[in-house]
Design an enzyme around this catalytic site. Structure first.
Site, mmCIF file in Angstrom:
data_model
loop_
_atom_site.group_PDB
_atom_site.id
_atom_site.type_symbol
_atom_site.label_atom_id
_atom_site.label_comp_id
_atom_site.label_asym_id
_atom_site.label_seq_id
_atom_site.Cartn_x
_atom_site.Cartn_y
_atom_site.Cartn_z
ATOM 1 N N HIS A 81 36.939 30.621 41.136
ATOM 2 C CA HIS A 81 37.811 30.579 39.954
ATOM 3 C C HIS A 81 36.987 30.355 38.679
ATOM 4 O O HIS A 81 37.285 30.950 37.648
ATOM 5 C CB HIS A 81 38.877 29.496 40.113
ATOM 6 C CG HIS A 81 40.078 29.950 40.861
ATOM 7 N ND1 HIS A 81 41.209 30.416 40.234
ATOM 8 C CD2 HIS A 81 40.333 30.017 42.187
ATOM 9 C CE1 HIS A 81 42.106 30.752 41.136
ATOM 10 N NE2 HIS A 81 41.604 30.517 42.335
ATOM 11 N N ARG A 82 35.973 29.500 38.753
ATOM 12 C CA ARG A 82 35.107 29.287 37.586
ATOM 13 C C ARG A 82 34.437 30.585 37.161
ATOM 14 O O ARG A 82 34.325 30.879 35.970
ATOM 15 C CB ARG A 82 34.045 28.241 37.891
ATOM 16 C CG ARG A 82 34.538 26.835 37.837
ATOM 17 C CD ARG A 82 33.404 25.848 38.074
ATOM 18 N NE ARG A 82 33.915 24.498 38.059
ATOM 19 C CZ ARG A 82 33.495 23.533 38.868
ATOM 20 N NH1 ARG A 82 32.521 23.771 39.732
ATOM 21 N NH2 ARG A 82 34.024 22.328 38.795
ATOM 22 N N GLY A 116 54.279 32.275 42.224
ATOM 23 C CA GLY A 116 54.030 33.300 43.224
ATOM 24 C C GLY A 116 53.448 32.689 44.477
ATOM 25 O O GLY A 116 53.135 31.498 44.530
ATOM 26 N N ARG A 165 36.300 33.024 34.887
ATOM 27 C CA ARG A 165 36.455 32.715 33.463
ATOM 28 C C ARG A 165 35.128 32.945 32.747
ATOM 29 O O ARG A 165 34.098 32.437 33.152
ATOM 30 C CB ARG A 165 36.900 31.261 33.277
ATOM 31 C CG ARG A 165 38.249 30.971 33.867
ATOM 32 C CD ARG A 165 38.734 29.567 33.530
ATOM 33 N NE ARG A 165 37.875 28.486 33.954
ATOM 34 C CZ ARG A 165 37.916 27.897 35.150
ATOM 35 N NH1 ARG A 165 38.771 28.306 36.071
ATOM 36 N NH2 ARG A 165 37.112 26.887 35.421
#
Length: 169
Positions: free
Chosen positions: A49-50, A8, A53
């Protein structure tokens, strides 16, 4: 076992969807991160991003030899998410690696996996033709990389506005 390739554009929801898909596959989860924090903006992106999660994900950072991590972590019942192949290709080129040979190593590794693998990559071939030789080389290598990975994956999804569109499988 399955191999899923998620493509994407920028901010299309690729990474978010990869995590959701991984969480639906298994409770035994490994995230392979390829990003390098060369500047403040990239370091902030990595931190964001970390934070996406939770503690159920074990993170392994590998910028180049991702086939070693996949091979070491691959198990039936485990899911591996690799995010992202675009940055991985960038790392290979910055290191002066033999990109074609490294891509062959990755594809061979993927062909032999026993668990679930989810790979994320940008689709950069839909935009403008880069005006530099290096930009065109990157775009061309990236397109060949995406084709080679898509060929060995069971499923290929293209993210549009946060929605997965099935391309293969």
């Amino acid at each position: 076992m399955s191999k899923t390739f998620i493509l994407g554009g920028a901010r299309s929801g690729k990474s978010r969807y990869a995590l959701e898909l991984g969480e639906s596959c298994s409770e035994d989860r490994v995230f392979v991160a390829t990003a390098q924090g060369f500047d403040e903006g990239m370091r902030e992106r990595i931190a964001r991003h970390r934070s996406d999660r939770d503690v159920s994900w074990r993170t392994v950072e590998e910028m180049v030899e991702v086939w070693d991590v996949i091979g070491a972590e691959d198990r039936v019942g485990r899911v591996i998410v690799l995010d992202c192949l675009t940055l991985w290709l960038n790392n290979l080129m910055l290191d002066g690696r033999d990109v074609e040979a490294d891509l062959e190593r990755l594809v061979a590794c993927l062909e032999g996996v026993n668990g679930d693998v989810i790979l994320v990559s940008n689709e950069i071939g839909l935009g403008l033709v880069p005006d530099t030789e290096l930009g065109r080389e990157f775009r061309d290598l990236h397109g060949r990389m995406n084709q080679a990975v898509a060929a060995v994956c069971d499923r290929v999804l293209f993210m549009v506005a946060g929605l997965p569109v099935v391309v293969k499988g």
